[in-house]
Design an enzyme around this catalytic site. Sequence first.
Site, PDB file in Angstrom:
ATOM      1  N   LYS A  85       1.837  31.618   1.870  1.00 34.78           N
ATOM      2  CA  LYS A  85       1.648  30.320   1.538  1.00 34.78           C
ATOM      3  C   LYS A  85      -0.102  30.103   1.142  1.00 34.78           C
ATOM      4  O   LYS A  85      -0.560  29.611   0.230  1.00 34.78           O
ATOM      5  CB  LYS A  85       1.848  29.009   2.615  1.00 34.78           C
ATOM      6  CG  LYS A  85       2.776  28.303   2.029  1.00 34.78           C
ATOM      7  CD  LYS A  85       3.213  26.975   3.037  1.00 34.78           C
ATOM      8  CE  LYS A  85       2.614  27.037   4.406  1.00 34.78           C
ATOM      9  NZ  LYS A  85       3.066  25.895   5.264  1.00 34.78           N
ATOM     10  N   LYS A 134       6.161  60.598 -23.399  1.00 36.66           N
ATOM     11  CA  LYS A 134       5.575  59.647 -24.360  1.00 36.66           C
ATOM     12  C   LYS A 134       6.649  59.568 -25.344  1.00 36.66           C
ATOM     13  O   LYS A 134       7.185  60.699 -26.027  1.00 36.66           O
ATOM     14  CB  LYS A 134       4.362  59.768 -24.917  1.00 36.66           C
ATOM     15  CG  LYS A 134       3.094  59.335 -23.835  1.00 36.66           C
ATOM     16  CD  LYS A 134       3.104  57.973 -23.368  1.00 36.66           C
ATOM     17  CE  LYS A 134       2.382  57.454 -22.442  1.00 36.66           C
ATOM     18  NZ  LYS A 134       2.338  56.013 -21.990  1.00 36.66           N
ATOM     19  N   LYS A 160       5.831  63.205 -15.274  1.00 34.33           N
ATOM     20  CA  LYS A 160       6.507  62.049 -14.784  1.00 34.33           C
ATOM     21  C   LYS A 160       6.992  61.165 -16.292  1.00 34.33           C
ATOM     22  O   LYS A 160       6.575  61.338 -17.153  1.00 34.33           O
ATOM     23  CB  LYS A 160       5.680  60.797 -14.017  1.00 34.33           C
ATOM     24  CG  LYS A 160       4.756  59.944 -14.958  1.00 34.33           C
ATOM     25  CD  LYS A 160       4.324  58.786 -13.998  1.00 34.33           C
ATOM     26  CE  LYS A 160       3.517  57.757 -15.105  1.00 34.33           C
ATOM     27  NZ  LYS A 160       4.220  57.240 -15.852  1.00 34.33           N
ATOM     28  N   ASP A 162       7.992  58.017 -18.430  1.00 27.66           N
ATOM     29  CA  ASP A 162       7.251  56.809 -18.625  1.00 27.66           C
ATOM     30  C   ASP A 162       7.839  55.722 -17.827  1.00 27.66           C
ATOM     31  O   ASP A 162       9.181  55.737 -17.509  1.00 27.66           O
ATOM     32  CB  ASP A 162       7.396  56.333 -19.915  1.00 27.66           C
ATOM     33  CG  ASP A 162       5.889  55.709 -20.744  1.00 27.66           C
ATOM     34  OD1 ASP A 162       5.304  55.232 -20.053  1.00 27.66           O
ATOM     35  OD2 ASP A 162       5.846  55.343 -21.851  1.00 27.66           O
ATOM     36  N   GLY A 323      -5.348  56.135 -20.660  1.00 31.71           N
ATOM     37  CA  GLY A 323      -6.521  56.672 -21.732  1.00 31.71           C
ATOM     38  C   GLY A 323      -7.074  57.756 -21.224  1.00 31.71           C
ATOM     39  O   GLY A 323      -8.425  57.948 -21.368  1.00 31.71           O
ATOM     40  N   GLY A 345      -1.060  60.533 -20.540  1.00 26.23           N
ATOM     41  CA  GLY A 345       0.299  60.578 -21.705  1.00 26.23           C
ATOM     42  C   GLY A 345      -0.245  61.031 -22.901  1.00 26.23           C
ATOM     43  O   GLY A 345      -0.135  62.237 -23.493  1.00 26.23           O
ATOM     44  N   GLY A 346      -0.982  59.957 -23.702  1.00 27.33           N
ATOM     45  CA  GLY A 346      -1.400  60.080 -24.768  1.00 27.33           C
ATOM     46  C   GLY A 346      -2.447  61.264 -25.243  1.00 27.33           C
ATOM     47  O   GLY A 346      -2.564  61.850 -26.240  1.00 27.33           O
TER      48      GLY A 346
HETATM   49  C1  1AE Z   1      -1.847  52.875 -15.004  1.00 26.87           C
HETATM   50  C2  1AE Z   1      -0.634  53.624 -15.455  1.00 26.87           C
HETATM   51  C3  1AE Z   1      -0.647  54.374 -16.652  1.00 26.87           C
HETATM   52  C4  1AE Z   1       0.655  54.831 -17.144  1.00 26.87           C
HETATM   53  O1  1AE Z   1       1.656  54.802 -16.683  1.00 26.87           O
HETATM   54  C5  1AE Z   1       0.635  55.532 -18.545  1.00 26.87           C
HETATM   55  O2  1AE Z   1       1.698  55.650 -19.139  1.00 26.87           O
HETATM   56  C6  1AE Z   1      -0.518  55.931 -19.253  1.00 26.87           C
HETATM   57  O3  1AE Z   1      -0.350  56.421 -20.525  1.00 26.87           O
HETATM   58  P1  1AE Z   1      -1.663  57.080 -21.365  1.00 26.87           P
HETATM   59  O4  1AE Z   1      -2.201  58.167 -20.639  1.00 26.87           O
HETATM   60  O5  1AE Z   1      -2.432  56.023 -21.402  1.00 26.87           O
HETATM   61  O6  1AE Z   1      -1.222  57.320 -22.638  1.00 26.87           O
END
Ligand code: 1AE
Length: 396
Positions: A85, A134, A160, A162, A323, A345-346
């Site tokens: 609360k 991705k 990992k 997505d 990023g 990822g990107g």
């Molecule tokens: C804070 C989590 C970041 C994540 O899960 C993710 O998919 C990042 O992707 P990129 O590296 O920004 O393409």
Amino acid sequence: MAYITATYQLGVTDQLPKRAEQIALGLTVGSWTDLNHLEQQQLESFKGQVVHTEEHDGKGYVTIRYPEHNVSRDFSAILTTVFGKLSLDGQIKLTDLQLPATFTPDFPGAKFGIEGVRQLIQVHDRPLLMSIFKGVIGRDLVFLREQLEAQLAGGIDLVKDDEILYDNPLTPALDRARIGREVLDAHYERTGKRALYAITLSGPVFRLKEQAKRLVEAGATALLLNTFTYGLDVLRELAADPEIPVPIFNHPALSGALIASPEYGIAAPVLLGTLPRIAGADLTLFPSPYGNVALAKDLARGIAVEATRIGETKTILPVPSAGIHPGLVAQLVRDFGVDSVINAGGGVHGHPQGAAAGVIAFRQALDAALAGESLTSAAHRHEELRVALDAWGITK
Ligand code: 1AE
């Protein structure tokens, strides 16, 4: 007696001792001065206590401790007592939380932790490299297999899913586990290099344990949990189960709703560092200070401090994410040190020469950063790194 200790930031600075006392009583025995002497004696051991109050930079800070026997041994009870609360009561933010050592049997933390994960992949002396699938939604298992092979070919340590790739007809989670294991094992046979692939857990909450066990049976080497969409007790139950003997990666999805405000919610180091460590995650992902969904550097570093805090539970790997590209690697190593994970990822899949080259560029950048060499200088010898720095630039 043992206590749970919580610190709060208040938007006001006046009458802090009185406000703190109101919180301590309100979340435990209710009133105090209205009670007669006998009632006070009976309730003394259940009463919350003010430990400290202070004021700085226009904010009030109060630390309160709650008797351990007021709560059942689960996150639901702990968080409801310390910030249930209360979280709705004006400008207030939970900035620190500590459980007593007497809670350790019920909150033993990670199965693997930093050392355990390093042991599984036999990497002991540098930050780990992780990549994220991705563009897999709407694609099939052939696509997924190729993406995994490309990431491994570059020498990645961890891969990992997505977090938005659930169990689905095109790439069912069990097939991802089976194919993932085939590809990881073939890679090991070929190169002697072990890697892990974390598969996203999804579906009804009461079936998650069963799903996790089936994924492990099918070959999963790690699991990814969107912890804050399910709850910390779900992570704790999965981590504590001996039939789920793989590392669990904590994803921060939804956590922005709790951490973003400077005045309300839960401080990022608590939500993404302290709590996942106690709940049993082996890695905790969080927004890096540099990318598209950036977190202030002191908060991101605060998460890493809490993740790697030495105490009753194993230390866990901080994973500053979002990023990330090779031009940031030297900065990442400076800010998060050797016991961390560089995750992209990107920044892997967007490499102009493909994902394998993307991973290689990260590795070249990492080797240079650890050797104290500038990325610009290393790029003279390494084509993949040069191409990456041309694409994304460099953060010195
Ligand atoms: C804070 C989590 C970041 C994540 O899960 C993710 O998919 C990042 O992707 P990129 O590296 O920004 O393409």
